[in-house]
Design a protein around this motif. Sequence first.
Motif, PDB file in Angstrom:
ATOM      1  N   SER A 275      42.235  -0.713  24.463  1.00 18.87           N
ATOM      2  CA  SER A 275      42.212   0.409  25.412  1.00 18.87           C
ATOM      3  C   SER A 275      42.362  -0.103  26.833  1.00 18.87           C
ATOM      4  O   SER A 275      41.867  -1.188  27.170  1.00 18.87           O
ATOM      5  CB  SER A 275      40.894   1.188  25.296  1.00 18.87           C
ATOM      6  N   TYR A 276      43.027   0.714  27.643  1.00 19.02           N
ATOM      7  CA  TYR A 276      43.173   0.450  29.067  1.00 19.02           C
ATOM      8  C   TYR A 276      42.464   1.568  29.823  1.00 19.02           C
ATOM      9  O   TYR A 276      42.678   2.755  29.532  1.00 19.02           O
ATOM     10  CB  TYR A 276      44.651   0.426  29.466  1.00 19.02           C
ATOM     11  N   LEU A 277      41.638   1.190  30.805  1.00 19.71           N
ATOM     12  CA  LEU A 277      40.911   2.191  31.579  1.00 19.71           C
ATOM     13  C   LEU A 277      41.494   2.261  32.988  1.00 19.71           C
ATOM     14  O   LEU A 277      41.581   1.234  33.686  1.00 19.71           O
ATOM     15  CB  LEU A 277      39.420   1.844  31.652  1.00 19.71           C
ATOM     16  N   TYR A 278      41.906   3.463  33.375  1.00 17.50           N
ATOM     17  CA  TYR A 278      42.501   3.697  34.684  1.00 17.50           C
ATOM     18  C   TYR A 278      41.625   4.673  35.468  1.00 17.50           C
ATOM     19  O   TYR A 278      40.893   5.475  34.881  1.00 17.50           O
ATOM     20  CB  TYR A 278      43.894   4.302  34.558  1.00 17.50           C
ATOM     21  N   VAL A 299      30.951   1.636  31.526  1.00 21.52           N
ATOM     22  CA  VAL A 299      32.223   1.378  30.847  1.00 21.52           C
ATOM     23  C   VAL A 299      32.090   1.543  29.346  1.00 21.52           C
ATOM     24  O   VAL A 299      32.904   2.195  28.694  1.00 21.52           O
ATOM     25  CB  VAL A 299      32.736  -0.040  31.192  1.00 21.52           C
ATOM     26  N   GLY A 300      31.075   0.937  28.750  1.00 18.15           N
ATOM     27  CA  GLY A 300      30.886   1.014  27.306  1.00 18.15           C
ATOM     28  C   GLY A 300      29.413   0.967  26.945  1.00 18.15           C
ATOM     29  O   GLY A 300      28.602   0.389  27.669  1.00 18.15           O
ATOM     30  N   ILE A 301      29.079   1.579  25.823  1.00 18.89           N
ATOM     31  CA  ILE A 301      27.684   1.622  25.384  1.00 18.89           C
ATOM     32  C   ILE A 301      27.549   1.185  23.938  1.00 18.89           C
ATOM     33  O   ILE A 301      26.717   0.354  23.585  1.00 18.89           O
ATOM     34  CB  ILE A 301      27.099   3.045  25.546  1.00 18.89           C
ATOM     35  N   ARG A 507      39.955  11.819  28.345  1.00 22.33           N
ATOM     36  CA  ARG A 507      38.778  11.237  28.990  1.00 22.33           C
ATOM     37  C   ARG A 507      38.297   9.997  28.232  1.00 22.33           C
ATOM     38  O   ARG A 507      38.427   9.914  27.025  1.00 22.33           O
ATOM     39  CB  ARG A 507      37.656  12.278  29.079  1.00 22.33           C
ATOM     40  N   TRP A 508      37.753   9.066  28.985  1.00 25.82           N
ATOM     41  CA  TRP A 508      37.174   7.867  28.383  1.00 25.82           C
ATOM     42  C   TRP A 508      35.747   8.171  27.962  1.00 25.82           C
ATOM     43  O   TRP A 508      34.955   8.692  28.745  1.00 25.82           O
ATOM     44  CB  TRP A 508      37.198   6.697  29.362  1.00 25.82           C
ATOM     45  N   ASN A 509      35.412   7.871  26.704  1.00 25.83           N
ATOM     46  CA  ASN A 509      34.075   8.132  26.171  1.00 25.83           C
ATOM     47  C   ASN A 509      33.356   6.803  25.977  1.00 25.83           C
ATOM     48  O   ASN A 509      33.577   6.103  24.994  1.00 25.83           O
ATOM     49  CB  ASN A 509      34.190   8.879  24.832  1.00 25.83           C
ATOM     50  N   PRO A 510      32.484   6.425  26.917  1.00 31.52           N
ATOM     51  CA  PRO A 510      31.803   5.128  26.800  1.00 31.52           C
ATOM     52  C   PRO A 510      30.840   5.061  25.628  1.00 31.52           C
ATOM     53  O   PRO A 510      30.516   3.969  25.155  1.00 31.52           O
ATOM     54  CB  PRO A 510      31.059   5.003  28.138  1.00 31.52           C
ATOM     55  N   ASN A 511      30.386   6.222  25.167  1.00 35.51           N
ATOM     56  CA  ASN A 511      29.466   6.235  24.024  1.00 35.51           C
ATOM     57  C   ASN A 511      30.129   5.734  22.746  1.00 35.51           C
ATOM     58  O   ASN A 511      29.457   5.205  21.863  1.00 35.51           O
ATOM     59  CB  ASN A 511      28.925   7.655  23.796  1.00 35.51           C
ATOM     60  N   CYS A 512      31.443   5.935  22.657  1.00 35.03           N
ATOM     61  CA  CYS A 512      32.188   5.513  21.460  1.00 35.03           C
ATOM     62  C   CYS A 512      33.205   4.423  21.762  1.00 35.03           C
ATOM     63  O   CYS A 512      33.922   3.983  20.867  1.00 35.03           O
ATOM     64  CB  CYS A 512      32.907   6.716  20.841  1.00 35.03           C
ATOM     65  N   ASP A 513      33.288   4.008  23.016  1.00 33.52           N
ATOM     66  CA  ASP A 513      34.254   2.988  23.426  1.00 33.52           C
ATOM     67  C   ASP A 513      35.684   3.384  23.048  1.00 33.52           C
ATOM     68  O   ASP A 513      36.456   2.566  22.528  1.00 33.52           O
ATOM     69  CB  ASP A 513      33.908   1.637  22.796  1.00 33.52           C
TER      70      ASP A 513
END
Length: 959
Positions: A275-278, A299-301, A507-513
């Motif tokens: 994954s790329y986060l922008y 960012v991630g959990i 959307r980026w979901n940090p709970n699921c990376d």
Amino acid sequence: MDNQMSFIEKQFPVSKISKESYKERKSSQGQTITGLGKWWGRKPLILVRAAILGCLMPSSDNPKADMDIFLKILSMDNEGLLDRKQKTLSAKALFEIAQNNKHFRQYLNDWFELDGARVKIRDGQDKNDIETRLFKTLGYDEKIKHCIRPEQHVALRKDSWNAINHYLGTNAKSLNELIEQLSIKRYGRRIAVGDCFCGGGSIPFEAARMGFDTYASDLNPIAGLLTWASINISGADKKELKEIEDFQNRVYKIVNEEICELGIEHNERGDRALSYLYCVETTCPECGIVVPLLPSLVVGIRAGKVVAKLVPDGNRYNITIHPDANAMEMKEASNGTVTPKGLVCPNCEKMTPISVLRKDRNDENGNSIYGLRQWGKNEFEPRNTDVYRERLYAIRYETTDGNRYYRAPNERDLDNEEKVRKIVAGNMIFWQEKGLVPSMAIESGMETERLFKERGWTHWNHLFSARQLLLLSLFERQVMNETSVLLKAVGILGINKIADFGSKLCRWNPNCDKTEQTFYNQAFNTMMNYGVRSLSMLSTLWFRISEQYPINKQGTVTLNDARSVTSTCHLWITDPPYADAVNYHELSEFFLAWDKKLLIEAFPEWYTDSKRILAVRGDDHFSHTMIEIYSNLADHMPDDGMQVVMFTHSDPAVWAQLALIMWKSGLRVTAAWNIATETDASGLKDGNYVKGTVLLVLRKQTGDDMAFLDEINSDIRAEVRNQISSMLELENKEEPNFSDPDFVLAAYAASLKVLTSYKTIEDLDLDYELNMAINNPTQSSIVKIIEAAKKIAYDCVIPLDFESYLWKDLSNAEKFYIKGLESEKHGNYQNSTYEEFARGFNTVGYSQMMASQKANMARLKTPVEMAGRTISDVPDFENSLLRTVFMGIYTGIKEDENPSRALGYIKNELPDYWDKRDMIKQLLSFIKDGKDIDNMSPHWEQSATMADLLHSLVTNDSI
């Protein structure tokens, strides 16, 4: 059998269908045809199956036997549930079931062996036999937790078919055979089921799977594609399925090889990106520093706590990535640099509203002028001078041995970004000309307007990053090379799924990376930060199709305006857009932008326009459009045909509007049922939202009878009472078939049965009534009739535990409380339920009787919570016998938990105690079981226990 009346016109198992529908909806990706692609508001397949079967199956003069057979066909009877049971219960779970059942407690020592906290089945005992016996004791809700869904169950047991055939006079061995035989018995042929709003294809798919010939049409090409796919891809045979698998593997292999050859998803160590986060960044207008707009720095959990930190670097910030964050760092990272209100600058700490950032303004006429630069057709990235720019701030990688980690982009990563950017920049015009990426302009609309305003995007390609455009163009090229219609359709659907999970609106979901889909709700939601999936993270979407089922492919799928349908069907089952409808035409253009060329190649007879101008919308023309549509459907069904219209709305005025539309269309109402089809956990619908789908059952208006309004009021009262009475006869205390909204809807339907059975009612101008129902409901005679029918229903709906001769002596406020308490016993905590009861029983000021009115947490006060406070806003309750009983309960609790003190208080307050004794016993009997109901026991324990003790004293009291 009475072939003139169908099962669904007499009864319908709304509770069980609701529970099965809810289970189907909650299964998310496990739903049968959702794997084909995104559509909004697909109806559950079990609801469709039950509605169609309910129309076809005749009713008899034995409604109980009819219901038993109906449930048996749907595998929703006791034997069917046992056959559908898939999950086994642990020894511990079985022990707890037996322990809580007074009939089976005697077997605990024989069946189970306890070893501390562990429970085992004793040697020599048959676990399957024990499990079967205990499973049968569970309630319906508990049973279906362990079962596959009814539409997944393909074979009924032999004795079930024997019972069904004996009762219906058939000799079927499968659902398809039964459908054919019932069709021939009733209509002389296998009938066709039609749907002119086919959408995601639930209705045509389930009808075809049941064995019917089908007609399906929709104005929208994406709906047409999904429906065609539901029949032809979900119904693929083994040979076709093998072709599909080979095609998907071949295309993916080619795309993957090209990406690997370019090296744009691998870093210097050979690790591949997942994954790329922008994020968007902008210049703070207060201090001039360039700020990344991040709603959160988490960012991630899930796979390790990872946060981003902003490090000043001249007039901008570097973003560094930190794994293994501690609790304090996670808490700090939860607050980002942007909120819904605006930019919160980490440098000057000043807040700038979003509209100010964008430079939005109003002209001299008060019209909004959007301040953002509007992008050009061939663009795919912001300019350096734009208000909003974009930057890559984190990448999630996977090593060859499966370890995953985040890092900030380094020089190699940025080189990869630049390589992708150059490829897209050098090919964009050519790709657009060849149809490999969108070139379609975004038309202005309710939803699409946000794209212009919030980002300056004017063409659909603007919604995709360079990486996303490159990947999708590679898939497009391969699908264009395919000549088979089946495989090209599979390819189009695959591209659409990748686009849904591969746009800047993900959307980026940090709970699921991971990144979530574009359409997690019914809107275009622009994101300040978004995730971009690599090819490997998109692979599951490319390869996903629905499960395969035997299906009748003898049907038609076409693009058509519902007003222009020319096919005749015995059954029309439709789920029309209604009132506050989803803007399907706008949302689907997101996919059409990618599909235009491919659709023309696969289906040359189809158009590739969303037909916005013809779409049914909830505006002033809505009712006239709907009348045209349903008049046309009525013209294209035989006199003995039927229709079921599905719609979702809670307002009686809207209900009246739809009924008037159907009446004006030459149709008459014969029944209505309310099915709970919406799930609680969508995360999008807070409050007292509508959870039900109404099934409005209709037949053609074939008579020319005329009546006067004052003459039919008594007929309406009699019909409402008759309808409620027949439903109550079928009610089951342990497993209720109906809830109060069902009785209210039945009352609506009963009143409209009478009204719409006449061609005209001399006192009513239907055009005027329809206008009133839409624009001034309080002045509409039809709305008033419906409201009156509801009051009749509430008078008829007596709690199962209540004697009818006592119920009629209660005040309206007492009835409100008792019905509310009954609702709570069934686990209903919706505030809207109490609002409906208050209207039904004309109970003003009921808030003083409520412990909570929070959405989905509403409940009444217990006697202890009321204590001695005066309920001044509800004098009807304050002066009632129920209030006296409550004060007695409270007095007994307050004075040393002594029930004799409670009885003494009641006797002292009631000079006519002996005349009221039966009612007092009834009230206490209704209250006392609150302590044994799990959802009530915490707050009712004390009051219900005292009510139980007091009930014994009153029962044994003597002069």
